[in-house]
Scaffold this motif. Structure first.
Motif, PDB file in Angstrom:
ATOM      1  N   LEU A  57       3.369  13.022 -11.109  1.00 38.30           N
ATOM      2  CA  LEU A  57       4.342  14.058 -11.470  1.00 38.30           C
ATOM      3  C   LEU A  57       4.596  14.081 -12.972  1.00 38.30           C
ATOM      4  CD1 LEU A  57       7.039  13.691  -8.669  1.00 38.30           C
ATOM      5  CD2 LEU A  57       5.348  15.512  -8.913  1.00 38.30           C
ATOM      6  N   GLY A  58       4.399  12.950 -13.622  1.00 42.19           N
ATOM      7  CA  GLY A  58       4.631  12.863 -15.059  1.00 42.19           C
ATOM      8  C   GLY A  58       3.468  13.354 -15.899  1.00 42.19           C
ATOM      9  N   LEU A  59       2.377  13.776 -15.265  1.00 38.45           N
ATOM     10  CA  LEU A  59       1.203  14.220 -16.023  1.00 38.45           C
ATOM     11  C   LEU A  59       1.381  15.596 -16.654  1.00 38.45           C
ATOM     12  CD1 LEU A  59      -1.702  13.026 -13.700  1.00 38.45           C
ATOM     13  CD2 LEU A  59      -0.971  12.045 -15.890  1.00 38.45           C
ATOM     14  N   THR A  60       2.188  16.426 -16.044  1.00 40.20           N
ATOM     15  CA  THR A  60       2.361  17.771 -16.586  1.00 40.20           C
ATOM     16  C   THR A  60       3.362  17.738 -17.732  1.00 40.20           C
ATOM     17  OG1 THR A  60       4.061  18.224 -14.927  1.00 40.20           O
ATOM     18  CG2 THR A  60       1.817  18.916 -14.399  1.00 40.20           C
TER      19      THR A  60
ATOM     20  N   ASP B 180      15.174  18.694 -13.179  1.00 37.70           N
ATOM     21  CA  ASP B 180      15.303  18.470 -14.617  1.00 37.70           C
ATOM     22  C   ASP B 180      13.887  18.251 -15.147  1.00 37.70           C
ATOM     23  OD1 ASP B 180      15.547  17.444 -17.177  1.00 37.70           O
ATOM     24  OD2 ASP B 180      16.909  15.811 -16.606  1.00 37.70           O
ATOM     25  N   PRO B 181      13.320  19.198 -15.871  1.00 33.73           N
ATOM     26  CA  PRO B 181      11.917  19.091 -16.300  1.00 33.73           C
ATOM     27  C   PRO B 181      11.608  17.897 -17.199  1.00 33.73           C
ATOM     28  CG  PRO B 181      12.914  21.157 -17.069  1.00 33.73           C
ATOM     29  CD  PRO B 181      13.962  20.408 -16.327  1.00 33.73           C
ATOM     30  N   ASP B 182      12.619  17.269 -17.780  1.00 38.99           N
ATOM     31  CA  ASP B 182      12.395  16.108 -18.644  1.00 38.99           C
ATOM     32  C   ASP B 182      12.640  14.779 -17.917  1.00 38.99           C
ATOM     33  OD1 ASP B 182      11.794  17.746 -20.884  1.00 38.99           O
ATOM     34  OD2 ASP B 182      13.950  18.105 -21.143  1.00 38.99           O
ATOM     35  N   LEU B 183      13.005  14.840 -16.651  1.00 42.42           N
ATOM     36  CA  LEU B 183      13.343  13.639 -15.885  1.00 42.42           C
ATOM     37  C   LEU B 183      12.218  12.609 -15.899  1.00 42.42           C
ATOM     38  CD1 LEU B 183      15.297  12.251 -13.756  1.00 42.42           C
ATOM     39  CD2 LEU B 183      13.794  13.277 -12.053  1.00 42.42           C
ATOM     40  N   MET B 184      11.012  13.036 -15.598  1.00 44.36           N
ATOM     41  CA  MET B 184       9.896  12.093 -15.488  1.00 44.36           C
ATOM     42  C   MET B 184       9.616  11.413 -16.827  1.00 44.36           C
ATOM     43  SD  MET B 184       9.536  12.243 -12.337  1.00 44.36           S
ATOM     44  CE  MET B 184       8.233  11.078 -12.138  1.00 44.36           C
ATOM     45  N   ASP B 185       9.656  12.165 -17.918  1.00 44.10           N
ATOM     46  CA  ASP B 185       9.427  11.553 -19.232  1.00 44.10           C
ATOM     47  C   ASP B 185      10.449  10.449 -19.501  1.00 44.10           C
ATOM     48  OD1 ASP B 185       7.260  13.188 -19.778  1.00 44.10           O
ATOM     49  OD2 ASP B 185       8.431  14.623 -20.952  1.00 44.10           O
ATOM     50  N   ARG B 186      11.716  10.734 -19.220  1.00 45.00           N
ATOM     51  CA  ARG B 186      12.775   9.752 -19.476  1.00 45.00           C
ATOM     52  C   ARG B 186      12.638   8.518 -18.578  1.00 45.00           C
ATOM     53  NH1 ARG B 186      16.048  14.030 -18.770  1.00 45.00           N
ATOM     54  NH2 ARG B 186      17.130  13.038 -17.045  1.00 45.00           N
ATOM     55  N   LYS B 187      12.352   8.747 -17.313  1.00 46.43           N
ATOM     56  CA  LYS B 187      12.336   7.640 -16.353  1.00 46.43           C
ATOM     57  C   LYS B 187      11.029   6.860 -16.369  1.00 46.43           C
ATOM     58  CE  LYS B 187      16.436   8.403 -14.820  1.00 46.43           C
ATOM     59  NZ  LYS B 187      17.518   7.493 -15.148  1.00 46.43           N
ATOM     60  N   LEU B 188       9.922   7.504 -16.729  1.00 48.02           N
ATOM     61  CA  LEU B 188       8.636   6.810 -16.729  1.00 48.02           C
ATOM     62  C   LEU B 188       8.404   5.986 -17.992  1.00 48.02           C
ATOM     63  CD1 LEU B 188       6.200   9.378 -15.077  1.00 48.02           C
ATOM     64  CD2 LEU B 188       7.069   7.241 -14.116  1.00 48.02           C
TER      65      LEU B 188
ATOM     66  N   ALA C 180       0.838  -1.207   0.000  1.00 43.97           N
ATOM     67  CA  ALA C 180       0.000   0.000   0.000  1.00 43.97           C
ATOM     68  C   ALA C 180       0.869   1.252   0.000  1.00 43.97           C
ATOM     69  CB  ALA C 180      -0.937  -0.004   1.216  1.00 43.97           C
ATOM     70  N   GLU C 181       1.905   1.269   0.821  1.00 42.69           N
ATOM     71  CA  GLU C 181       2.816   2.419   0.878  1.00 42.69           C
ATOM     72  C   GLU C 181       3.558   2.597  -0.446  1.00 42.69           C
ATOM     73  OE1 GLU C 181       3.674   4.790   3.165  1.00 42.69           O
ATOM     74  OE2 GLU C 181       2.066   4.127   4.478  1.00 42.69           O
ATOM     75  N   LEU C 182       4.098   1.524  -0.961  1.00 43.79           N
ATOM     76  CA  LEU C 182       4.884   1.603  -2.187  1.00 43.79           C
ATOM     77  C   LEU C 182       4.033   2.036  -3.372  1.00 43.79           C
ATOM     78  CD1 LEU C 182       7.528   1.247  -3.709  1.00 43.79           C
ATOM     79  CD2 LEU C 182       6.909  -1.150  -4.037  1.00 43.79           C
ATOM     80  N   PHE C 183       2.856   1.453  -3.522  1.00 47.08           N
ATOM     81  CA  PHE C 183       2.025   1.796  -4.673  1.00 47.08           C
ATOM     82  C   PHE C 183       1.447   3.205  -4.558  1.00 47.08           C
ATOM     83  CE2 PHE C 183       2.375  -2.755  -5.432  1.00 47.08           C
ATOM     84  CZ  PHE C 183       2.665  -2.747  -6.787  1.00 47.08           C
ATOM     85  N   ALA C 184       1.234   3.679  -3.318  1.00 46.38           N
ATOM     86  CA  ALA C 184       0.826   5.080  -3.152  1.00 46.38           C
ATOM     87  C   ALA C 184       1.947   6.003  -3.625  1.00 46.38           C
ATOM     88  CB  ALA C 184       0.463   5.359  -1.693  1.00 46.38           C
ATOM     89  N   LEU C 185       3.197   5.666  -3.291  1.00 51.61           N
ATOM     90  CA  LEU C 185       4.341   6.454  -3.757  1.00 51.61           C
ATOM     91  C   LEU C 185       4.454   6.388  -5.278  1.00 51.61           C
ATOM     92  CD1 LEU C 185       6.912   8.134  -3.330  1.00 51.61           C
ATOM     93  CD2 LEU C 185       8.137   5.992  -2.906  1.00 51.61           C
ATOM     94  N   ILE C 186       4.304   5.203  -5.841  1.00 52.35           N
ATOM     95  CA  ILE C 186       4.379   5.059  -7.303  1.00 52.35           C
ATOM     96  C   ILE C 186       3.300   5.903  -7.970  1.00 52.35           C
ATOM     97  CG2 ILE C 186       4.025   3.437  -9.213  1.00 52.35           C
ATOM     98  CD1 ILE C 186       5.454   1.319  -7.430  1.00 52.35           C
ATOM     99  N   GLU C 187       2.091   5.870  -7.425  1.00 49.00           N
ATOM    100  CA  GLU C 187       1.002   6.675  -7.989  1.00 49.00           C
ATOM    101  C   GLU C 187       1.337   8.169  -7.935  1.00 49.00           C
ATOM    102  OE1 GLU C 187      -3.691   7.578  -7.050  1.00 49.00           O
ATOM    103  OE2 GLU C 187      -2.838   5.652  -6.426  1.00 49.00           O
ATOM    104  N   GLU C 188       1.900   8.607  -6.815  1.00 50.48           N
ATOM    105  CA  GLU C 188       2.280  10.011  -6.704  1.00 50.48           C
ATOM    106  C   GLU C 188       3.372  10.371  -7.707  1.00 50.48           C
ATOM    107  OE1 GLU C 188       3.245  10.876  -2.639  1.00 50.48           O
ATOM    108  OE2 GLU C 188       1.219  10.394  -1.950  1.00 50.48           O
TER     109      GLU C 188
END
Length: 168
Positions: free
Chosen positions: A132-135, A142-150, A120-128
């Motif tokens: 962050l990658g929605l914007t 680094d504004p492109d970090l989430m795109d690269r890592k997700l 529950a804790e881990l998946f809540a963190l993953i969801e959060e």
């Protein structure tokens, strides 16, 4: 108040210098500081058996680093919601791992409950983090970090989705 017993201790020059610079709220003298260090060690020992105490201990250990990071973010005019989420979530998770882990005396159902709480804790963190990658530009240094890592995770999610829908 318990009886105080004087003790003598030999310290290296480095230890004496550390003790002199070590800041402890309300402790001024080396004796006060050593008493506080012992009190903290007792709390740590006790905290390993209690999830709430363990979480507070972990948070207190992280607080100086988080404070310094937040100060630097203010000075630089940038922030990372990703990093702040880790400071917020990880103490809960680590406290659970440390203080709530079932022991040899527990039954299999405790293992399942333990795993469920961690999941529950881990998946809540993953969801959060996914949020962050929605914007268009993520709220990270680094504004492109989430795109690269997700992207690799999204590929895995697509494969899982195909697997679950083809098997229905």
């Amino acid at each position: 108040m318990p009886k105080s017993i004087p003790i003598s201790v030999r310290l290296s020059d480095d230890d004496v210098e550390f003790l002199a610079k070590y800041e402890v709220q309300g402790a001024r003298t080396p004796s006060d500081k050593l008493r506080e260090i012992l009190r903290q060690a007792r709390e740590r020992e006790k905290g390993f058996q209690d999830v709430d105490a363990c979480e507070e201990l972990l948070r207190s250990m992280m607080r100086p680093a988080e404070r310094g990071l937040r100060q630097l973010q203010r000075e630089q005019g940038i922030r990372s919601d990703f990093v702040i989420k880790l400071y917020e979530r990880l103490p809960d998770m680590f406290a659970e791992l440390i203080a709530a882990a079932p022991g040899p005396e527990d039954e299999a159902k405790e293992l399942k409950r333990f795993e469920e709480r961690l999941a529950a804790e881990l998946f809540a963190l993953i969801e959060e983090i996914f949020n962050l990658g929605l914007t268009t530009k993520s709220r990270t240094y680094d504004p492109d970090l989430m795109d690269r890592k997700l992207e690799p995770l999204l590929e895995i999610a697509r494969l899982l989705d195909r697997k679950t829908h083809s098997g229905s």
